[in-house]
Design a protein around this motif. Structure first.
Motif, mmCIF file in Angstrom:
data_model
loop_
_atom_site.group_PDB
_atom_site.id
_atom_site.type_symbol
_atom_site.label_atom_id
_atom_site.label_comp_id
_atom_site.label_asym_id
_atom_site.label_seq_id
_atom_site.Cartn_x
_atom_site.Cartn_y
_atom_site.Cartn_z
ATOM 1 N N PHE A 17 0.871 -1.169 0.000
ATOM 2 C CA PHE A 17 0.000 0.000 0.000
ATOM 3 C C PHE A 17 0.913 1.226 0.000
ATOM 4 O O PHE A 17 1.414 1.633 1.048
ATOM 5 C CB PHE A 17 -0.907 0.017 1.237
ATOM 6 C CG PHE A 17 -1.876 -1.134 1.300
ATOM 7 C CD1 PHE A 17 -3.077 -1.083 0.612
ATOM 8 C CD2 PHE A 17 -1.573 -2.267 2.044
ATOM 9 C CE1 PHE A 17 -3.977 -2.142 0.671
ATOM 10 C CE2 PHE A 17 -2.466 -3.329 2.103
ATOM 11 C CZ PHE A 17 -3.670 -3.266 1.414
ATOM 12 N N GLY A 18 1.158 1.765 -1.198
ATOM 13 C CA GLY A 18 2.115 2.857 -1.303
ATOM 14 C C GLY A 18 3.491 2.381 -0.869
ATOM 15 O O GLY A 18 3.978 1.335 -1.319
ATOM 16 N N ALA A 22 2.601 -4.662 3.259
ATOM 17 C CA ALA A 22 1.790 -5.345 4.269
ATOM 18 C C ALA A 22 2.059 -6.841 4.298
ATOM 19 O O ALA A 22 2.050 -7.462 5.361
ATOM 20 C CB ALA A 22 0.303 -5.080 4.010
ATOM 21 N N VAL A 23 2.276 -7.429 3.111
ATOM 22 C CA VAL A 23 2.573 -8.858 2.985
ATOM 23 C C VAL A 23 3.699 -9.001 1.974
ATOM 24 O O VAL A 23 3.649 -8.396 0.897
ATOM 25 C CB VAL A 23 1.339 -9.664 2.524
ATOM 26 C CG1 VAL A 23 1.690 -11.133 2.337
ATOM 27 C CG2 VAL A 23 0.194 -9.517 3.524
ATOM 28 N N SER A 24 4.701 -9.812 2.305
ATOM 29 C CA SER A 24 5.886 -9.896 1.458
ATOM 30 C C SER A 24 6.248 -11.331 1.113
ATOM 31 O O SER A 24 6.523 -12.139 2.014
ATOM 32 C CB SER A 24 7.077 -9.229 2.163
ATOM 33 O OG SER A 24 8.252 -9.324 1.379
ATOM 34 N N ASP A 25 6.187 -11.658 -0.182
ATOM 35 C CA ASP A 25 6.677 -12.952 -0.698
ATOM 36 C C ASP A 25 6.164 -14.135 0.128
ATOM 37 O O ASP A 25 6.928 -15.018 0.520
ATOM 38 C CB ASP A 25 8.208 -12.970 -0.729
ATOM 39 C CG ASP A 25 8.766 -11.953 -1.722
ATOM 40 O OD1 ASP A 25 8.128 -11.743 -2.767
ATOM 41 O OD2 ASP A 25 9.824 -11.358 -1.432
ATOM 42 N N LEU A 26 4.859 -14.168 0.336
ATOM 43 C CA LEU A 26 4.263 -15.195 1.200
ATOM 44 C C LEU A 26 4.064 -16.502 0.446
ATOM 45 O O LEU A 26 3.405 -16.550 -0.579
ATOM 46 C CB LEU A 26 2.917 -14.694 1.728
ATOM 47 C CG LEU A 26 2.185 -15.602 2.716
ATOM 48 C CD1 LEU A 26 2.978 -15.717 4.010
ATOM 49 C CD2 LEU A 26 0.786 -15.061 2.992
ATOM 50 N N THR A 48 -4.849 -8.758 5.733
ATOM 51 C CA THR A 48 -4.544 -8.431 4.335
ATOM 52 C C THR A 48 -4.389 -9.702 3.515
ATOM 53 O O THR A 48 -4.869 -9.792 2.380
ATOM 54 C CB THR A 48 -3.268 -7.582 4.240
ATOM 55 O OG1 THR A 48 -3.460 -6.355 4.950
ATOM 56 C CG2 THR A 48 -2.930 -7.261 2.785
ATOM 57 N N THR A 49 -3.725 -10.706 4.099
ATOM 58 C CA THR A 49 -3.577 -11.989 3.404
ATOM 59 C C THR A 49 -4.935 -12.607 3.132
ATOM 60 O O THR A 49 -5.220 -13.074 2.015
ATOM 61 C CB THR A 49 -2.728 -12.952 4.246
ATOM 62 O OG1 THR A 49 -1.425 -12.394 4.438
ATOM 63 C CG2 THR A 49 -2.609 -14.302 3.555
ATOM 64 N N THR A 60 -0.228 -7.170 -5.132
ATOM 65 C CA THR A 60 0.680 -6.364 -5.948
ATOM 66 C C THR A 60 1.488 -7.270 -6.868
ATOM 67 O O THR A 60 1.742 -6.933 -8.027
ATOM 68 C CB THR A 60 1.627 -5.554 -5.039
ATOM 69 O OG1 THR A 60 0.848 -4.747 -4.148
ATOM 70 C CG2 THR A 60 2.537 -4.661 -5.870
ATOM 71 N N SER A 61 1.854 -8.419 -6.344
ATOM 72 C CA SER A 61 2.558 -9.421 -7.144
ATOM 73 C C SER A 61 2.358 -10.784 -6.487
ATOM 74 O O SER A 61 1.851 -10.892 -5.380
ATOM 75 C CB SER A 61 4.055 -9.092 -7.246
ATOM 76 O OG SER A 61 4.656 -9.060 -5.961
#
Length: 308
Positions: A17-18, A22-26, A48-49, A60-61
């Motif tokens: 979010f900007g 919030a969640v990274s490479d999960l 968020t997940t 985002t990805s």
């Protein structure tokens, strides 16, 4: 493990979010038929997940698949097979509990008796009252009832114990076990280790948007270790000694006594707390409030996050 064995699978799932990630490479894998606890402190990225899993928020990805279906390309089929209770669930204030369940049934084209579903979550006496007058705990149980409509293959529950009193927690755990025995996979988030220990067979720990550990619950329990002391204020029409004796019979209770109007139970692990609360409930007593003193989930987080 093959893809067909997995109900939930994510690959490098990321949401920003900007400037905030919030969640990274999960990367998580939830086997079919399991009860999976998604652990993490408030703000870790659990909600968020879940929002990405149910396609309320687009990643985002990375990617997420439920039942082998991509959440972005097959949301209708996924929602048909999934029951969801979001942390921020708010009922329509002018509709009754019965009308909410009927509404949920119409969205899934499911034949259901609202009274039967509401009785499962202990809301049958309030099913014709407007939901705007429900307490926070009643609102959570109404949301759970709506998630149960249609016998979903997957239940996704975001902090389902929030706002529940001890009796409500016992009801929730019973329903999770019943749904799992029926064949449903259950995925729920919590920041309370004892809630996960009580019903889950596998858990993942999220910290600052990253999965820092994933293991079966027995391994996590051994990591936590140490005894936990439960102090519960009891309300009962019968003798307190009868409640004490009932708790003393619970497997894993090392010592129990009455102290200043409270029941104090020394338990071998946090998982035993759930069994003690259930025993108190079965004795006919109620627990207006309780607290525990032992190694908390935050200590578990520290043991992992210090290494990453």
């Amino acid at each position: 493990m093959t893809d067909t064995d997995l109900i939930i699978e994510t690959e490098q799932l990321t949401k920003r979010f900007g400037p905030v990630t919030a969640v990274s490479d999960l990367d998580i894998e939830v086997p079919a038929g399991s009860v999976y606890g998604f652990l993490g402190p408030n703000g870790a990225g659990k909600s968020t997940t879940i929002d990405m899993l149910v396609d309320l928020v687009h990643p985002t990805s990375g990617a997420a698949r439920l039942f082998g279906l991509d959440t972005r390309s097959s949301p209708v089929e996924i929602r048909r097979r999934t029951g969801v209770l979001l942390e921020g669930f708010t009922p329509y204030p002018t509709l009754s509990g019965r009308e909410h369940v009927s509404l949920a049934a119409s969205t899934k084209d499911a034949a259901v008796d609202p009274a039967t579903v509401l009785e499962r979550v202990d809301l049958h006496e309030a099913m014709d009252r407007r939901a705007g007058g429900y307490s926070r705990g009643m609102t959570r149980r109404l949301g759970l009832a709506m998630a149960l409509v249609g016998e979903p293959d997957l239940l996704v529950l975001d902090e389902p114990t929030a706002g529940l009193d001890p009796h409500g927690v016992v009801v929730l755990r019973r329903i999770i076990r019943e749904e799992n025995e029926r064949g449903a996979t259950v995925f729920f988030s919590s920041h309370v280790l004892s809630q996960v220990e009580a019903v889950c067979d596998r858990a993942g720990i999220l910290s600052d948007g990253r999965l820092v550990a994933e293991d079966d619950v027995q391994e996590l329990r051994e990591t936590v270790g140490g005894e936990t002391v439960l102090r519960a204020r009891i309300r009962t029409d019968g003798p307190m000694s009868a409640v004490r004796d009932r708790v003393d019979d619970v497997d894993g209770v090392q010592e129990v006594h009455l102290e200043d109007g409270e029941l104090v139970a020394v338990c071998e692990s946090e998982a035993v707390i759930a069994r003690v609360l259930s025993a108190i409930d079965q004795s006919g007593a109620t627990v207006p409030s309780f607290e525990t003193d032992g190694r908390s989930l935050e200590r578990v987080f520290e043991s992992y996050t210090d290494e990453v």
